[in-house]
Design a protein around this motif. Structure first.
Motif, PDB file in Angstrom:
ATOM      1  N   ILE A 110     -37.745  -0.159 -33.566  1.00 25.71           N
ATOM      2  CA  ILE A 110     -37.495  -0.800 -34.015  1.00 25.71           C
ATOM      3  C   ILE A 110     -37.297   1.506 -35.084  1.00 25.71           C
ATOM      4  O   ILE A 110     -36.165   1.800 -35.013  1.00 25.71           O
ATOM      5  N   LEU A 111     -38.503   1.671 -35.217  1.00 25.75           N
ATOM      6  CA  LEU A 111     -38.360   2.874 -35.683  1.00 25.75           C
ATOM      7  C   LEU A 111     -37.528   3.976 -34.980  1.00 25.75           C
ATOM      8  O   LEU A 111     -37.091   4.765 -35.994  1.00 25.75           O
ATOM      9  N   VAL A 112     -37.352   3.750 -34.749  1.00 24.09           N
ATOM     10  CA  VAL A 112     -37.306   5.014 -33.180  1.00 24.09           C
ATOM     11  C   VAL A 112     -35.663   4.559 -32.915  1.00 24.09           C
ATOM     12  O   VAL A 112     -34.740   5.485 -33.280  1.00 24.09           O
ATOM     13  N   MET A 113     -35.030   3.579 -33.052  1.00 22.55           N
ATOM     14  CA  MET A 113     -33.857   3.130 -32.718  1.00 22.55           C
ATOM     15  C   MET A 113     -33.104   3.426 -33.742  1.00 22.55           C
ATOM     16  O   MET A 113     -31.930   3.758 -34.284  1.00 22.55           O
ATOM     17  N   ILE A 114     -34.336   3.574 -35.180  1.00 25.30           N
ATOM     18  CA  ILE A 114     -32.986   3.086 -36.556  1.00 25.30           C
ATOM     19  C   ILE A 114     -33.080   4.684 -37.046  1.00 25.30           C
ATOM     20  O   ILE A 114     -31.967   5.232 -36.762  1.00 25.30           O
ATOM     21  N   GLY A 115     -33.736   5.862 -36.347  1.00 25.14           N
ATOM     22  CA  GLY A 115     -33.919   7.172 -36.365  1.00 25.14           C
ATOM     23  C   GLY A 115     -32.423   7.715 -35.168  1.00 25.14           C
ATOM     24  O   GLY A 115     -31.842   8.343 -35.637  1.00 25.14           O
ATOM     25  N   VAL A 116     -32.482   6.632 -34.306  1.00 24.72           N
ATOM     26  CA  VAL A 116     -30.988   7.383 -33.350  1.00 24.72           C
ATOM     27  C   VAL A 116     -29.507   6.210 -34.126  1.00 24.72           C
ATOM     28  O   VAL A 116     -28.867   7.229 -33.695  1.00 24.72           O
ATOM     29  N   VAL A 117     -29.863   5.487 -34.312  1.00 24.94           N
ATOM     30  CA  VAL A 117     -28.330   5.035 -35.800  1.00 24.94           C
ATOM     31  C   VAL A 117     -27.889   6.093 -36.087  1.00 24.94           C
ATOM     32  O   VAL A 117     -26.983   6.325 -36.544  1.00 24.94           O
ATOM     33  N   ILE A 118     -29.032   6.025 -37.313  1.00 27.59           N
ATOM     34  CA  ILE A 118     -28.950   7.414 -38.077  1.00 27.59           C
ATOM     35  C   ILE A 118     -28.126   8.890 -37.964  1.00 27.59           C
ATOM     36  O   ILE A 118     -27.031   9.420 -38.484  1.00 27.59           O
TER      37      ILE A 118
END
Length: 155
Positions: A110-118
């Motif tokens: 989830i953290l990795v995907m949040i970084g990807v989205v940002i």
């Protein structure tokens, strides 16, 4: 036939490798004259390439708040990924359930995907016509693998 947990364990290690690889490579964005990553940007000169570190210096023009947020979340994701790998190895050696490792894997993903989205949403804030490159894709796949691995380990 392998169990779901075994496949989840493999996905944790592959997802961790993908996240670490993508996090430290400078090919997240490619332009005609430069390429950027989370930690450095490189400009193509006539016959050479000049790379500079992206510092957290507030006066640096390239370091936007979105870049700082992506860097911080990627680091948190790396910490959670390390915990997921650590707990996976620990519980495999003890032949116990993998719920803690699975929880860490899901949080890391989830953290990795949040970084990807940002990062993906803010790439145009650099003011350049840019294209997302392979490191961005590897990071996305790594985050997805970590989420899937966590689900497999918990079930």
């Amino acid at each position: 036939m392998c169990s779901r947990a075994t496949a989840g364990n493999v996905f944790v290690f592959v997802g961790a490798l993908f996240h670490a690889l993508a996090m430290f490579t400078p090919w997240w964005i490619i332009t005609t004259s430069a390429y950027y990553g989370l930690w450095q940007f490189c400009t193509r000169l006539t016959e050479s390439v000049k790379c500079q570190s992206i510092s957290l210096d507030l006066s640096a023009n390239i370091v936007k708040d979105s870049m700082k947020a992506t860097q911080a979340i990627a680091c948190l994701g790396l910490i959670m990924t390390g915990l997921a790998v650590l707990f996976t190895v620990y519980y495999l050696c003890r032949s116990e359930k993998l719920q803690v490792a699975g929880g860490c894997s899901i949080c890391a993903g989830i953290l990795v995907m949040i970084g990807v989205v940002i990062f993906g949403a803010s790439r145009n804030s650099l003011g350049l016509a840019s294209y997302l490159s392979y490191s961005f894709g590897v990071e996305t796949v790594g985050g997805l693998l970590l989420c899937i691995a966590g689900g497999m380990q918990v079930s």
